[in-house]
Scaffold this active site. Sequence first.
Site, PDB file in Angstrom:
ATOM      1  N   PHE A 152       8.042   6.126  -6.660  1.00 38.14           N
ATOM      2  CA  PHE A 152       6.467   5.753  -6.132  1.00 38.14           C
ATOM      3  C   PHE A 152       6.720   4.297  -5.578  1.00 38.14           C
ATOM      4  CE2 PHE A 152       4.148   9.042  -7.525  1.00 38.14           C
ATOM      5  CZ  PHE A 152       4.560   9.373  -8.917  1.00 38.14           C
ATOM      6  N   LEU A 153       7.939   3.977  -4.726  1.00 34.82           N
ATOM      7  CA  LEU A 153       8.128   2.776  -4.208  1.00 34.82           C
ATOM      8  C   LEU A 153       7.393   2.657  -2.743  1.00 34.82           C
ATOM      9  CD1 LEU A 153      12.112   3.039  -4.769  1.00 34.82           C
ATOM     10  CD2 LEU A 153      10.180   2.372  -6.438  1.00 34.82           C
ATOM     11  N   ARG A 154       6.854   1.318  -2.655  1.00 34.79           N
ATOM     12  CA  ARG A 154       6.396   0.844  -1.383  1.00 34.79           C
ATOM     13  C   ARG A 154       7.445   0.091  -0.426  1.00 34.79           C
ATOM     14  NH1 ARG A 154       1.495  -2.261  -3.255  1.00 34.79           N
ATOM     15  NH2 ARG A 154       2.931  -2.660  -4.901  1.00 34.79           N
ATOM     16  N   LYS A 204       3.633  13.818  -7.230  1.00 26.56           N
ATOM     17  CA  LYS A 204       3.828  12.686  -6.019  1.00 26.56           C
ATOM     18  C   LYS A 204       3.099  12.800  -4.662  1.00 26.56           C
ATOM     19  CE  LYS A 204       6.429   9.958  -3.316  1.00 26.56           C
ATOM     20  NZ  LYS A 204       6.175   8.752  -3.256  1.00 26.56           N
ATOM     21  N   ASN A 208       0.383  10.452  -2.906  1.00 23.03           N
ATOM     22  CA  ASN A 208       0.500   9.946  -1.299  1.00 23.03           C
ATOM     23  C   ASN A 208      -0.745  10.560  -0.182  1.00 23.03           C
ATOM     24  OD1 ASN A 208       2.777   8.489  -1.970  1.00 23.03           O
ATOM     25  ND2 ASN A 208       4.105   9.511  -0.689  1.00 23.03           N
ATOM     26  N   PHE A 249      -5.841   0.055  -0.406  1.00 27.57           N
ATOM     27  CA  PHE A 249      -5.945   1.189   0.611  1.00 27.57           C
ATOM     28  C   PHE A 249      -7.352   1.544   1.244  1.00 27.57           C
ATOM     29  CE2 PHE A 249      -1.533   2.732   0.522  1.00 27.57           C
ATOM     30  CZ  PHE A 249      -1.151   1.781  -0.233  1.00 27.57           C
ATOM     31  N   LEU A 250      -8.028   0.415   1.510  1.00 28.61           N
ATOM     32  CA  LEU A 250      -9.206   0.574   2.497  1.00 28.61           C
ATOM     33  C   LEU A 250      -9.189  -0.003   3.572  1.00 28.61           C
ATOM     34  CD1 LEU A 250     -12.096   0.642  -0.273  1.00 28.61           C
ATOM     35  CD2 LEU A 250     -11.417   2.518   1.253  1.00 28.61           C
ATOM     36  N   GLY A 253      -7.392   0.047  10.649  1.00 26.12           N
ATOM     37  CA  GLY A 253      -6.688  -0.261  11.422  1.00 26.12           C
ATOM     38  C   GLY A 253      -5.948   0.899  12.434  1.00 26.12           C
ATOM     39  N   CYS A 260       6.718   8.322   4.810  1.00 25.22           N
ATOM     40  CA  CYS A 260       6.297   9.050   3.569  1.00 25.22           C
ATOM     41  C   CYS A 260       4.704   9.812   4.032  1.00 25.22           C
ATOM     42  CB  CYS A 260       6.171   8.082   2.143  1.00 25.22           C
ATOM     43  SG  CYS A 260       7.644   7.768   1.606  1.00 25.22           S
TER      44      CYS A 260
HETATM   45  C1  UDX Z   1      13.945   9.787   1.771  1.00 23.25           C
HETATM   46  C2  UDX Z   1      12.520  10.484   2.250  1.00 23.25           C
HETATM   47  O1  UDX Z   1      12.226   9.857   3.278  1.00 23.25           O
HETATM   48  C3  UDX Z   1      11.228   9.987   1.095  1.00 23.25           C
HETATM   49  O2  UDX Z   1      10.277  10.867   1.522  1.00 23.25           O
HETATM   50  C4  UDX Z   1      11.934  10.489   0.001  1.00 23.25           C
HETATM   51  O3  UDX Z   1      11.092  10.231  -1.214  1.00 23.25           O
HETATM   52  C5  UDX Z   1      13.240  10.133  -0.740  1.00 23.25           C
HETATM   53  O4  UDX Z   1      14.259  10.558   0.561  1.00 23.25           O
HETATM   54  P1  UDX Z   1      14.699   7.505   2.268  1.00 23.25           P
HETATM   55  O5  UDX Z   1      15.636   6.859   1.287  1.00 23.25           O
HETATM   56  O6  UDX Z   1      13.671   6.737   2.996  1.00 23.25           O
HETATM   57  O7  UDX Z   1      13.930   8.547   1.569  1.00 23.25           O
HETATM   58  O8  UDX Z   1      15.492   8.297   3.444  1.00 23.25           O
HETATM   59  P2  UDX Z   1      16.784   7.790   4.106  1.00 23.25           P
HETATM   60  O9  UDX Z   1      16.677   6.334   4.008  1.00 23.25           O
HETATM   61  O10 UDX Z   1      16.991   8.458   5.225  1.00 23.25           O
HETATM   62  O11 UDX Z   1      18.068   7.981   2.984  1.00 23.25           O
HETATM   63  C6  UDX Z   1      18.577   9.143   2.792  1.00 23.25           C
HETATM   64  C7  UDX Z   1      20.051   8.739   2.483  1.00 23.25           C
HETATM   65  O12 UDX Z   1      20.768   9.941   2.265  1.00 23.25           O
HETATM   66  C8  UDX Z   1      20.631   8.536   3.752  1.00 23.25           C
HETATM   67  O13 UDX Z   1      21.304   7.249   3.652  1.00 23.25           O
HETATM   68  C9  UDX Z   1      21.560   9.500   4.200  1.00 23.25           C
HETATM   69  O14 UDX Z   1      22.982   9.069   4.693  1.00 23.25           O
HETATM   70  C10 UDX Z   1      21.786   9.900   2.700  1.00 23.25           C
HETATM   71  N1  UDX Z   1      22.304  11.667   2.715  1.00 23.25           N
HETATM   72  C11 UDX Z   1      21.549  12.355   3.526  1.00 23.25           C
HETATM   73  C12 UDX Z   1      23.362  11.599   2.130  1.00 23.25           C
HETATM   74  O15 UDX Z   1      24.034  11.132   1.713  1.00 23.25           O
HETATM   75  N2  UDX Z   1      23.815  13.101   2.064  1.00 23.25           N
HETATM   76  C13 UDX Z   1      23.079  14.152   2.596  1.00 23.25           C
HETATM   77  O16 UDX Z   1      23.639  15.140   2.454  1.00 23.25           O
HETATM   78  C14 UDX Z   1      22.030  13.744   3.481  1.00 23.25           C
HETATM   79  C1  UDX Z   2       3.767   4.570   0.735  1.00 23.77           C
HETATM   80  C2  UDX Z   2       3.149   4.712  -0.976  1.00 23.77           C
HETATM   81  O1  UDX Z   2       2.256   3.642  -1.142  1.00 23.77           O
HETATM   82  C3  UDX Z   2       4.190   4.900  -1.978  1.00 23.77           C
HETATM   83  O2  UDX Z   2       3.531   4.723  -3.240  1.00 23.77           O
HETATM   84  C4  UDX Z   2       5.130   6.032  -1.916  1.00 23.77           C
HETATM   85  O3  UDX Z   2       6.205   6.093  -2.874  1.00 23.77           O
HETATM   86  C5  UDX Z   2       5.745   6.139  -0.447  1.00 23.77           C
HETATM   87  O4  UDX Z   2       4.715   5.834   0.458  1.00 23.77           O
HETATM   88  P1  UDX Z   2       4.724   2.958   1.955  1.00 23.77           P
HETATM   89  O5  UDX Z   2       4.805   4.189   2.936  1.00 23.77           O
HETATM   90  O6  UDX Z   2       6.205   2.423   1.909  1.00 23.77           O
HETATM   91  O7  UDX Z   2       4.534   3.574   0.679  1.00 23.77           O
HETATM   92  O8  UDX Z   2       3.718   1.931   2.472  1.00 23.77           O
HETATM   93  P2  UDX Z   2       2.203   1.728   2.159  1.00 23.77           P
HETATM   94  O9  UDX Z   2       2.062   0.247   1.873  1.00 23.77           O
HETATM   95  O10 UDX Z   2       1.789   2.811   1.457  1.00 23.77           O
HETATM   96  O11 UDX Z   2       1.542   1.871   3.583  1.00 23.77           O
HETATM   97  C6  UDX Z   2       1.548   3.227   4.233  1.00 23.77           C
HETATM   98  C7  UDX Z   2       1.120   3.118   5.413  1.00 23.77           C
HETATM   99  O12 UDX Z   2      -0.278   2.854   5.411  1.00 23.77           O
HETATM  100  C8  UDX Z   2       1.334   1.780   6.168  1.00 23.77           C
HETATM  101  O13 UDX Z   2       1.460   2.305   7.687  1.00 23.77           O
HETATM  102  C9  UDX Z   2       0.402   0.989   6.247  1.00 23.77           C
HETATM  103  O14 UDX Z   2       0.125  -0.026   7.560  1.00 23.77           O
HETATM  104  C10 UDX Z   2      -0.714   1.727   6.091  1.00 23.77           C
HETATM  105  N1  UDX Z   2      -2.057   1.099   5.216  1.00 23.77           N
HETATM  106  C11 UDX Z   2      -1.789   0.969   3.982  1.00 23.77           C
HETATM  107  C12 UDX Z   2      -3.308   1.217   5.928  1.00 23.77           C
HETATM  108  O15 UDX Z   2      -3.220   1.266   7.088  1.00 23.77           O
HETATM  109  N2  UDX Z   2      -4.140   0.679   5.373  1.00 23.77           N
HETATM  110  C13 UDX Z   2      -4.107   0.358   3.860  1.00 23.77           C
HETATM  111  O16 UDX Z   2      -5.183  -0.254   3.350  1.00 23.77           O
HETATM  112  C14 UDX Z   2      -3.021   0.312   3.347  1.00 23.77           C
END
Ligand code: UDX
Ligand code: UDX
Length: 437
Positions: A152-154, A204, A208, A249-250, A253, A260
């Site tokens: 649940f990382l932002r 999850k 989201n 989250f209200l 924009g 995600c």
């Molecule tokens: C991703 C998804 O975007 C997210 O929704 C999910 O919750 C977790 O995985 P993220 O870490 O942001 O999150 O993706 P990314 O930054 O692309 O990292 C994936 C990593 O896996 C990359 O570094 C890629 O090189 C690696 N990878 C991918 C492997 O090591 N082996 C593989 O076969 C495919």
């Molecule tokens: C999100 C979820 O918050 C996190 O729990 C999940 O694990 C991964 O996806 P993230 O996408 O990193 O995290 O960023 P977040 O801060 O949630 O913002 C997501 C998008 O919503 C951004 O583009 C942000 O600009 C937009 N946003 C967020 C709005 O437009 N309005 C808001 O009030 C809050």
Amino acid sequence: MKIAVIGTGYVGLVTAVCLAELGHDVVGTDVAADKIDKASQGTPHIYEPGLEELLKKNLKKGNLAFIHDLDETIQSADVLFVCVNTPQREDGSADMVYVEGVSRRIAENLNDYKVVVEKSTVPVKTSMWIKRTIDLHKKKDVEFDVASNPEFLREGSAVSDFLSPDRIVIGVESERARDILVKIYERYKDRVLVTNIDTAELIKHASNSFLALKISYINLISELCEKTDADVEQVAKGMGMDPRIGNQFLRPGLGYGGSCFPKDIRALTKIGEDLGVKFELLKEADKINLRRIDTFVDKIKKALWILKDKTIAVLGLSFKPETDDIREAPSLKVINRLLEEGALLRLYDPQAMENVKKTTPEKPPQVYYAKSAYDAVEKANALLIITEWSEFGELDLKKIKALMDNPIIIDGRNIYEPAKMRELGFEYYSVGRKQLL
Ligand code: UDX
Ligand code: UDX
């Protein structure tokens, strides 16, 4: 207990470092050798507040390492966190090719009991496929369990989100796996929720998608505010005072971006429809989100009429502040629309410019990457606020006005106050609030 993190991207790298910070023995691995090399040298390949010092600290402590060899990593670990990416396919479903590939490699290297933990956001029922894949390909007849422990990382607050979580969700189907995962998160035992695997996977996606729905809801309300004298910021404030609604989250924009929300809302819709459940609600939320770009570009046209050869400053490129990530960033959609119209763009972002250059190379005067916000607004016919970096709220607006050819600001994230902008002599457009000339 040895923990392996497979895939050290945005999620995996933070997971590896923070699990080490909890005192565990962690090894991270990734197909991208440069990510492993940089992490081994204590230099994260991503920007996340607090990550670099924790990485260096735990490498020094000696309970964190990053290696290239996936087979070796699997063989020597008791718990395997799968953090590879699950990109979105054309039809909206999550592409599970990497998860399947890693599952096969785990099977080939299964030398003792292990728990395979889904960290990546995966469609419900994925654990069944992982289990089946490992059973099919395993070389030795040894026990293993699959579990779900969604992240649940932002971005921009991933380290603090990991180390002070609202909840730890653990989806398991055996006591043995449950005990191991509960032990890993011993420090947070007051907020651990143990469920079956399908439930954990769905928590999850459901969370989201609900957050995305909430954002689209306030954006829809902002469209209504623009047709009346209502001020959406005040509407959101009034709504948020009800604890059942909550004030987070209200923010209206340009809508949500990132790796995600756009992907997860479509993945959940696809899962639902494939199982015969109609998800019109989330389809509409996605449509409202896409419409934010059109609404914003219409405002720019309302201000400038013809965009061709107009100099437009763009402040903010990352999908949100405090990150260099531009995945599904609204800025990219706005930039493409403006380039199609022949506008001359001066772009600035504190962190994300290098990432944007990879797909939108510098080509003055059509595309210029500015050295600062002030450099970006030089001789501009309009200034766009796309991402609400805090430094943009602290700019010397008198200086900005003096640098611009026309004092026109179109604020996609409501970072300024309309009355103040009128006093300063700006023609100010924003979201869900009356435009003040
Ligand atoms: C991703 C998804 O975007 C997210 O929704 C999910 O919750 C977790 O995985 P993220 O870490 O942001 O999150 O993706 P990314 O930054 O692309 O990292 C994936 C990593 O896996 C990359 O570094 C890629 O090189 C690696 N990878 C991918 C492997 O090591 N082996 C593989 O076969 C495919
Ligand atoms: C999100 C979820 O918050 C996190 O729990 C999940 O694990 C991964 O996806 P993230 O996408 O990193 O995290 O960023 P977040 O801060 O949630 O913002 C997501 C998008 O919503 C951004 O583009 C942000 O600009 C937009 N946003 C967020 C709005 O437009 N309005 C808001 O009030 C809050």
